[in-house]
Structures are given as structure tokens and as C-alpha cells.
Design a protein around this motif. Sequence first.
Motif, mmCIF file in Angstrom:
data_model
loop_
_atom_site.group_PDB
_atom_site.id
_atom_site.type_symbol
_atom_site.label_atom_id
_atom_site.label_comp_id
_atom_site.label_asym_id
_atom_site.label_seq_id
_atom_site.Cartn_x
_atom_site.Cartn_y
_atom_site.Cartn_z
ATOM 1 N N SER A 138 0.856 -1.191 0.000
ATOM 2 C CA SER A 138 0.000 0.000 0.000
ATOM 3 C C SER A 138 0.889 1.237 0.000
ATOM 4 C CB SER A 138 -0.884 0.002 1.235
ATOM 5 O OG SER A 138 -0.096 0.281 2.384
ATOM 6 N N PRO A 139 0.328 2.402 -0.380
ATOM 7 C CA PRO A 139 1.149 3.628 -0.364
ATOM 8 C C PRO A 139 1.741 3.927 1.015
ATOM 9 C CG PRO A 139 -0.912 4.006 -1.529
ATOM 10 C CD PRO A 139 -1.021 2.629 -0.925
ATOM 11 N N SER A 140 1.022 3.605 2.082
ATOM 12 C CA SER A 140 1.566 3.936 3.414
ATOM 13 C C SER A 140 2.600 2.916 3.855
ATOM 14 C CB SER A 140 0.448 4.053 4.455
ATOM 15 O OG SER A 140 -0.261 2.848 4.549
ATOM 16 N N SER A 141 2.661 1.770 3.188
ATOM 17 C CA SER A 141 3.658 0.745 3.451
ATOM 18 C C SER A 141 3.783 0.416 4.938
ATOM 19 C CB SER A 141 5.011 1.152 2.857
ATOM 20 O OG SER A 141 5.851 0.009 2.738
#
Lengths: 371, 371, 371, 371
Positions: free
Chosen positions: D152-155
Amino acid sequence: MIPNIYTIPLIQLASGDRLSLQVYRFVGAKSGKKVYLQANLHGAEIAGNAVIYQLIEFLKTLQVTQLVGEVWLVPVCNPLGVNQRSHRFASGRYCVYEGKDWNRIFWDYEKSQDDLEEFAKTQINLDIDTIRINYSNKIINHFATLTEKIHSPSSVPFTELFRYRLQSLSIDADYVIDLHTSTDRGLDYLYYFSSRELSAQYFLLDYGILLDDYDGDAFDEAFIKPWLALENTLRQLGREITFDIEAWTLELGSGMQMTPQSVEKGVQGVKNYLLHKGVLALKTKAIAHEMTFRSKSQVTKYYAPVGGMVQARVPLGSEVEAGEKLYEILMFNKTGELPSLIDICAEKDGLVYDVATNHAVNEGEYVLAVM
Amino acid sequence: MIPNIYTIPLIQLASGDRLSLQVYRFVGAKSGKKVYLQANLHGAEIAGNAVIYQLIEFLKTLQVTQLVGEVWLVPVCNPLGVNQRSHRFASGRYCVYEGKDWNRIFWDYEKSQDDLEEFAKTQINLDIDTIRINYSNKIINHFATLTEKIHSPSSVPFTELFRYRLQSLSIDADYVIDLHTSTDRGLDYLYYFSSRELSAQYFLLDYGILLDDYDGDAFDEAFIKPWLALENTLRQLGREITFDIEAWTLELGSGMQMTPQSVEKGVQGVKNYLLHKGVLALKTKAIAHEMTFRSKSQVTKYYAPVGGMVQARVPLGSEVEAGEKLYEILMFNKTGELPSLIDICAEKDGLVYDVATNHAVNEGEYVLAVM
Amino acid sequence: MIPNIYTIPLIQLASGDRLSLQVYRFVGAKSGKKVYLQANLHGAEIAGNAVIYQLIEFLKTLQVTQLVGEVWLVPVCNPLGVNQRSHRFASGRYCVYEGKDWNRIFWDYEKSQDDLEEFAKTQINLDIDTIRINYSNKIINHFATLTEKIHSPSSVPFTELFRYRLQSLSIDADYVIDLHTSTDRGLDYLYYFSSRELSAQYFLLDYGILLDDYDGDAFDEAFIKPWLALENTLRQLGREITFDIEAWTLELGSGMQMTPQSVEKGVQGVKNYLLHKGVLALKTKAIAHEMTFRSKSQVTKYYAPVGGMVQARVPLGSEVEAGEKLYEILMFNKTGELPSLIDICAEKDGLVYDVATNHAVNEGEYVLAVM
Amino acid sequence: MIPNIYTIPLIQLASGDRLSLQVYRFVGAKSGKKVYLQANLHGAEIAGNAVIYQLIEFLKTLQVTQLVGEVWLVPVCNPLGVNQRSHRFASGRYCVYEGKDWNRIFWDYEKSQDDLEEFAKTQINLDIDTIRINYSNKIINHFATLTEKIHSPSSVPFTELFRYRLQSLSIDADYVIDLHTSTDRGLDYLYYFSSRELSAQYFLLDYGILLDDYDGDAFDEAFIKPWLALENTLRQLGREITFDIEAWTLELGSGMQMTPQSVEKGVQGVKNYLLHKGVLALKTKAIAHEMTFRSKSQVTKYYAPVGGMVQARVPLGSEVEAGEKLYEILMFNKTGELPSLIDICAEKDGLVYDVATNHAVNEGEYVLAVM
């Protein structure tokens, strides 16, 4: 005989707490030489604290008449270094704020003086004691000017404050003894300066390394270099003098430890040296111990040529010959190859006097040293 | 125009992994000067990476005919420094293993050469280009001998390996540009060397500090000092020469950041400088920007005279007058007293060009600097 | 009105030096609630020290009749954290010796108690004040048993000693206020617990985050969790009670700074809260401030998906929408490629309330947080 | 027999460099159990690398028919930990960025599963192999969902990425062996789990400590806890099963070293265990070695009750009796007193199995441990 004890504020921390130095000063009935001992300038090098503790216990048993002159003792002389931690380890070797080795920060009068030859010429015909006093006053007066900058609004970085505090205690000493150990695992030996071989032998150690190659601004160097420079200049002017001014760094075994044998050697060595110098007025006679002398410029330090894990290293204290295997590196890789072993051999003959505690090495990390 | 890209192994870690340098090399159609740019020698000083990225993007848009000579670009030039962390912060200012400032480790030919005057005498009547080549060869040949020690069994500490790798790339350059920032919060300015004021103005920055007082073994110093020494010696022998050899350290704003304005200034400055030097063969004309010049020896750094918390500090970029309040320290204690405020005032007039990021100070910690 | 000042030894260091806590205690003419405030539990989070200083200055101006109950103030409450350095920075977030977050070490009675339901049943018909006293005694008695281990030969790790010392001061308080800031750069907000929304509004801050998802063993949690557990158990047994016991963590801006606006908000907020609670008996009336409430479980923290340098990040305080670009990473490589830019977009709508100070990121390092 | 070697990218650093894991996988002719060995999860605990190296050398000498199933070997499994330094030392015990112990970060399926009893009920009448497969699939499927958050973008923070990479290699293993050493100086022993005493004896070590008291999220725990929970739940439902699933942590001597004797014990122990499990199909017969078993909850760790220097400590490996002197502290002060000695005595009988490397202690620092 009871020492005077002085507690000297060293630094106020951001939290408002203060760290201090504490000096134990034994003063003999008769005036004489001033001996200055300190321990633990590098945070991990703790053995000297036990040496100082045992010397205090010993000096307490003496009569004031048995001490000639004064002995100043400063254990744990670098609280910031001693108390620093990185997980359970702590070399305390450098100031983590300024990134400077705690023993490469001292004020070296030789570097600031520019009139040495001129001064020497004015002294050339005086007796040694008068020269001694004149030069000592010169150094002390110059040192005193450092307070101006300290008390200015811009003040000074902590290492400059620290050096000022420590050197204030020792600047007028006759003999300075700085108790160190290896950062890693080491033999017992001392560092000495030009023309002090004879005295060196009274420390009862097996090895001595001549500081013919300065690290720069070390505590012992900063104390004695101005005197060596004056001796040298007078010599060039035709007057041969060796002042009874001495600086010693004793290396007492391994870091993070107070090895009983090394501590014992330190205690016996310092006592014997004080006896030799007449500071201790006891029945016992000082003994000179045969030493092997080497020069710092001849020491070879080995650094890992690849990254990996050191194994099969020759033991500390080994005599090695050129070409003999010193250690091997178990080298891993991330390129799909099997791990492999790399042999490293001695470049020349010598004594392995210091070895790394940590056997994991990035390329270029320290493995061992040969004198 | 596409650069050649070289990946150069730098260090093998204990884990077997390797870190590398990567060089982006743009070569013009016509031969000419070699320009060497690097960024991020100190781990927290990242702004230069964005400058190099934008210069790469710009150079890619050029025709080979628009570039005369070569431009070498080395971003993130110190992986150990860049990747180091202590919780979320990382100054990467010094090698944590050796306790040495990453920018005080470089090989300075001036320090090892002992025949400068002799050499200068042999060159005194030659034309500047020939002297230039002769001396350059001398430096390069001496530099090449360093590999011997590197490849010996005892090898060298990592800082010596690292300096060798970086200086290998730049030793034969004409212009060396080292992109730094403040460790803390700073204005944009540059460091320059004796007799390079005119060129300095083409970097389009407002302030320049003359390195009249060397830190010792910095990257820019190590590059240019042998040339300054030769210029000086020739001058003493009656020959006035200034080689077209230049070294610059650009300070582009604050640490741990790539401030867009500072990055933009860096990009515009370097382009304009290259234009001025004829490395960029474009229609645009280089512009000289009026600068304020100061000397490093005149800079005053302020260190906290007590421990505590800094508040009410004058803003970065303020012009202050002697006696004006610079900041105050909220000082706590552990002696049963109320907390108190201490005022610190300016010692002299000047420009506040750098201020500490961390407002908590132990005694002797850095607060701000005035030029 | 003058506070009592207590200096409490905290730790003896290896060097023999001691660090201490210092409490400023203001006692009103009439007995009442006990308010406990501390600052700087994390070493870099210094703003609360200025808040406490200003509160001390304010309380000094009051008459004893204007204070009901007591206010205990403990600035710089974690000297080891406050004074720790890594070059010029210092998060002081975790104990470097034990590798533990200084705010995840506290003694949580809820975890050791196993008879809560049983106890609750015995209290179900008592009045709230009696239950309050009974449970408080139970906690305090249990807490007192911790000294046994501390004074045993095996003693306890320092974090357990530290927590004991701090919790000794606060265990019997009614309101606990722990003054923090962001480690990095942050807005002003507070953390609150279940059923305390109404009180929260008296701190005059714009944002509140409900701790519905515990970090475990934080100072505020450890104080209030046993009470929340009792409230919950009584509720399950049919008795609805909310004790007037509250714990707050105020986040006052950025780390390593004492931002005047954040400090001012802290001072005004605490005063207004004390007014609301009747601890300050002044003419002024407490004001409730409209707040936005979020839950900790809904917060999204963004970690770098690749290594590189963060640029073009949305400003702190931005409202972002899902899909909107949050920041980009300038990514270098060591595989012979050109550097490149990677965009990272928001997963969902929200407010950017915290951003990293350091813009260089290894893969998996923190970039920003959205509530 | 030649292993397959897989190089798996682990992390991209800010500098663009990448660190990797490398797996050596030996596959036998006949399928069977999967054995997973790793070394050096804590950065200073390097001895297991030599064990793995010697196992690789040994396995290379075998015929594929002499191996049943597979053996996966991962030396230097934590590059960030292995390569970290603080001067010459490096515990690499915790992630300096996140402040988390590298061996307290693993994904523990037991903590996320909430349907264990329900699941157990559906399996109660199935044969052990079917249950084994069903539960293993359940774990693996759940583990696979972790990638969603990673991508995900937030990793995720790096520790979560790291655990995912390591656990990907081991999640489907039958036997997991994690090779550690003391952080400090230690004896050779292992940690084992409930009902695995019989197998434990095949590692040929003298001591075993039962993990009856979890540290939480350790590598071995995270692997086996879900299986122990299932065994326990089935037992409560009336079905007594012990799966042939085992997790071991071997402690092979001292930190920062690869002591030949400890390495040899590790190699012999693992070989004998593999023989016992039928993974090695050799003529030799596995031997059970008599062991002393203790419980983790009974271990006593001693922490310094005052700051100072540890001396006269009982040697590693001593059997001590309650009341016997364990060590003394040479305690300095900054209050004008003489230094003094403090004795610390054993609280109960036991074996001194681990002692601190660093003999300088702040109050609350670790000195030794007794089992």
C-alpha cells in the motif's frame, strides 16, 4: 594520612544536573614534586580507577613524613565518556556531540608559542632550576588567558572547557601519569617520550613505545611537548638539558575490564616509580625492570581487507614472523556464491600486543596491532 | 546527451553486502575542463542530491556540442554517512567507527611533499600550461602510491580507503564543487580560497567565506592546497601565477532537508559558473553577482555557557549588533532553586548565518554562528 | 505563593555522579485535587519545560487561597533522555542501554491484577467516593510492593527504577498531564481516553486523538487504565460510574524546539483546564473549545516504500484527499541507472498532523502521518 | 551436493544501495521435513555464521540420497544489525531507527487469530497429518495477507518488512533453529518450548531453558506459539496431540566472537539433531545427551544497585549458593567522600550462565545472570 578531597563542577547538563571531577590530594610533610595521576579519560578504559583506589588505600597507610611533595589522583576523570552507552557497550572514546577523541583535544602550548628560540636565548646561561621556573610561569600565564574566551558570551565548545578543567589540575605538575587501557584487548605497556627511557624502567612493565610520531593534542603530549621543544631548542643553541618533567601513558590491559593482573602491575609500577623519584620516602629501594622499547612509527595496525568475520586469529601476546598467518576472514557475499575463507599474513616480525574485541568486521575495520 | 554511468564498489560490509559509488559522466564533443561535483559527503546534508538530479536532467537536454570538456556528478557520495541513523535523526557527520569527521580525512599532497621549493625553481621559467601539467603529474604519481598500502596485508582504515576512492575521481579535475548544507539550519553561501573571489561571484550567492584558516584535510582544501602552495612559492620566487584550478564548497541551506529555494540557487549557481568557465557553450551569458565576503577566522560561533533550553533566539539571517541579545537559556537546576533565564548577547556586529536545530543544550553545545 | 521544591536522587552513574528529579509543588489553602504535570519524558520533546516554567511563574503570582488542592510540576523529568546526544541531535526517545521507549515502560496495575471482577462486586453498592478510595488504596498498596525487588540484591533494570520514581510522584494524583511534542514536526493536539471528551475541550486545542488502541505501558495509560477497567467492570455489573480521574498527553508542536505558539497554547490550555476543574479559584470562567476528535486506530502513518530523499511533501497541517499526491522520493540506485522520482499518494482523506524532520529515508522509514 | 543459492533484496537504503539476504538451500533426493537455520539476527551474535559455514561445507560432502527433505541456511540474516557500529563495538541488538529489539518484532499468528477454538472443534476427529496441513494452510494464508499493507502507499516500518522477508522463508518449515549467542559472555545452552524436552537432548548441550515466560514476538516464539496454542486447545477438547513442529534458539557462547568450542558444539548439535529427525540419512546413530533443564521464569538477572566499576566477580560457569558473594562494586562519588566497595551476594543457589562484558555500570545496568 588523609587526603584533601576537592569536588570540581565540570558541566551543567541540559536537564540542569551537573557532573563533577573529584580530586584526592595527598600532601607530604616536606614539599617536593607534584605527581598527577588520572584514570578513565576514555570511557571504556576503567582499569586505572582500581589502580587509583588501591593507591589511595596505600597512601592512607603512610605517615605524612613518608611522602615528599604531593600526589593528586583523579579517578573517573571524564564522566561524559564513562557514562555513555550504546546498548551494553561503550567505548566512550570520542565525544559523541563533537565527534572528537577525548584524548586528542588538549591545549598544547608548543603550538601557540612563536617565540621559543628567542626565549631560549635569554635562558641559555641560567641554571636549570631558574629556566624551569621561568618556562613554567610562561606556560601557566599563557594557559590562564584561556579563561577569557571561556567566560566570553560566545564561550567554548565543551571539549575546550573540559580540557581547561583537567589541565588546570596538572599544568604545574612534575610528573603526569595518565592511566589507560586498550579499547579492545591488550598487553600491559607504556608510552614514553624522548630521553625518558631510564625512568620508564621503574614502571616495571615489559614493553614501552616511544612517541616519536605524535597523535596530536593527547594529554601526555600536551603536557610534555613544550618542554621537549625547549630542550631541543637549547640543544641547538649548544646547551644540553633534560628537565625532570615526565609524562606517561600506561596501558593496563583490556577495555571495559579491570583485569586484576593489570591493575596490580599498575599499582606496583606507580609505587616503584614514586620511590625512584623520591616522592615516597620508604625503606624499600626502587628497582629498574628490563624493558623492550619500540617506536610508535614502527607499529603496524592491521585492518580488514574485506568484510566478514575474523577467526583463527593468533593469540594476544604472540610473537609472529613475516609471512606467518595472522588470522582468517570468513567472508559472506550477496552475489550467489558460497562463503569463503581469506588468509591474512604478517607483513613483518613482531609482537601482537593488541587485538580487536569485536570479530565482525566491515572492510577497513581494525583487527590487531603488531609492535 | 546521455551520461556514462559507472558503479564503483566502495566497501564490503561484515554481512557480505557491498555499498557503491555511482558516477554520472557527461562528455562534451570538444575536450576541455573537467568539472567534478559531489553531494552528501556529510550524511545529513542532502540538498546537493537534488541539485545533481536537476543538473543531470538539464545536461540530458543538451547536445554534445553544447558541452566543452566533461562534467562528473556523484550524488550520495558517502553511503555510510547517508544511511546512518540514531533514532530518526542522522547527522552522518563523522564515521561512528573511527570517530572522524567525514570531511577531515582527505589526502593533502601539500603535507607529504617536501621538495616544493626545489620543484618550483625548476618550473620558474616555464609557461603556465606546462607547469600545470608537470605539477599535476607529480600529484597524481604520488597519489598512485597510496594503493600500495591499501593492497598490503595490513591495509588501511576505511576512511583512508574511502578518501582514496573519492579522490581518484577528482584528483585530475580542474574545478571541484562539493555540495554541503548546514548540519543545522543555515543560509546559502559558499567557502572559497585565496584569489578566487572573481569566480566566486558566478555562483550567484549572497555570501562567501574565505578559508583563511584551514580545518585540515577537508575535501576542498586537499584538492586545492597543493596548488595554492605552488602559487605561493612561485610568487616568492618572483613569478605571479594563478592556476585555473578551483575548489568550492557550497552550503545550500539546512540539514536533513532539500529546501526548494536552496536547491534552485545551487542549480542556477552551478550552471552560471559552468557558463562562465566555458564548459557550457550556450547563448546565455554568465552573470557575476555581488557578494559579501568574510573570512573564516572572523566567524564567531556561540556555545551555551550553561545547560538548559534555548529560547527567544534571534531568527536565522538577522543582522545583530554588539551587545544585542542573541538568545536566552531557560536553565533548570537540581539544587532546590526555581528555574531561571540567562541572556546571552552578541560580542560583535554581524550576520546570524547558522543556528542549531536542537534547542536543548548541555553546557558547551553549539547555539548559533555569526559572520 | 512559593512552591515547595524537592530534589530526588534518580540514578548514580558509573562515574559516581548522580542525576536527580526536581519537583515544584504548589499547595493551596484548601485541600482538593492533586494535579501532576511532567515534561520532557522523551529527551527531544522540550516544549513542556517552557510551559512548566510559565506555569510556575503564574502560580507564584497567586494567593494560596486561589489554589484548591495541589499542583506538582516536574520539568526535565528524564535526565538520561534529555542529555543524550548523537552528534548535535538527540531524540532521547528510547533508553540506549536497554533499547526501550522511555514512554513504554510504566507499571500498569491493570496487567498485574487478577481479581478485578471480584473486587468490583464488593464495591457495587458503595458510593463513588468510597469506591474511589478503596481502589486507590489497592493500587497504591500493590505499587508499594515494587520496592522489595528494587532493594533486593538482584535489583531491577534502570527503566524499572525510573518508572518507580516517576510513578511514586503521580500514583495518587487525580489529574495527570504529560507534556510531549512530536519527535519530528507536528501540530498541537492531545491524546485522551474513553469518556473524557468533555474535559478534553478545556485544553483549548483543535484536535484530540482517542487512545482506543493502546501502545502499552505509556505513562498516561499506566495511570488511567486500571480506572477505566474498573469503570468497565462496574458497567458490566450494571453500575454506571465515571471517576473524576483523568490522564492527558499534550503534543505541543515540534521536537527539539519550544515553539512560542505551542508553548502559549500549552500554558493557556492547562490554566483553563485547572479553572474548569476548580483547582484555580479565580474570577475567570473556563471555556470549552470545539475540537475535532479522531481515534488512534484510524491514524495512518506513511513509511517510505523505497530508499531515497523526500521532496515536494505536502505542508504540515494540509487537508488531503484520497489519491492526492503526498510526497515524492528522489531515488538513487547503484545499478547503473539514472536517478528517478516516485510519487506517493494518500490512501484516504485526512489531516497531515505530523511530518518527519529528516528527509532522507531508508526503505521503511517514517515520512508523515494523517489523522 | 550443491546448494541452490538465492539472493533476496532486503532493503533499499537512502543512498540507493541495497542490502540482501542470501539463502543456501540443500534439497535431498527424497522429500521430507524442511529445516530452517538462521544466524546473526542480533548483530553482535556472530558465532552461528561459522556454524552455518561448517554445515554448508559438511552438506556439500553428502550425496543427495543422504539428505531427506530440505535444509535452508541463512547466515548474516540481519545486515542492518550486523553492520551497525558505535565506535568499535556493536551489539546490533535493536534497530536504532525504531528502537526495537530485532528479535521482538515477529508476526505471531496466535495474536491475530480469534477463531482457534472454533477451528479446533472442526479438526478434533481428523488425523494428525490432516490437521497439520489444514492449520499450516490457515497460517500461511493469513501471513500472505500481510503483503497488502506492505504494497500500500503507506507501506510498513522496516521492522515489519524485515520480519515478513525472514518469516517468508521459514513459515512453512518443520524445524526452525535460530543461532544466537550471549550479548555479553555466556555458556552454551538452548531455549526450548513446552513438550520438546526429548528432542532438546539431541543438540548435545548441557543446559536448556524452557520458555515458560514469553518475551513476546521473538522469532522462535512467533513460529511455534500458534502450534502450541492449537495443541493446548485440542487438549482441552480431549485430544492429546504433539505436532512434529519445533523451534529452537541456540545460545553459542559470547557476543562479538566465534569461540571455536561453541561453534563446534553448534555444528555437532545440529548434525545430531538432523540425524535424530531422519533428515540426515547416515550410518551414524543420533545420541541423546543428558541435560539440565530450567525455566525462564526462574532465571535471576542481577542489576547494579549503585553506579561504579564491577570487580571480583565470580567466574562464568560458577555454581553459587544463596548468600555467597557474587561481585563487588568499586563506587566513586562526587560528594567529597573516599571511594568505597559494595558487596553483592546471591539471592539463591544457581549457575552463573551469563556475565556482562562491560564492567562499568550505571545504576540499574546488567551484571550477571543465574539459572
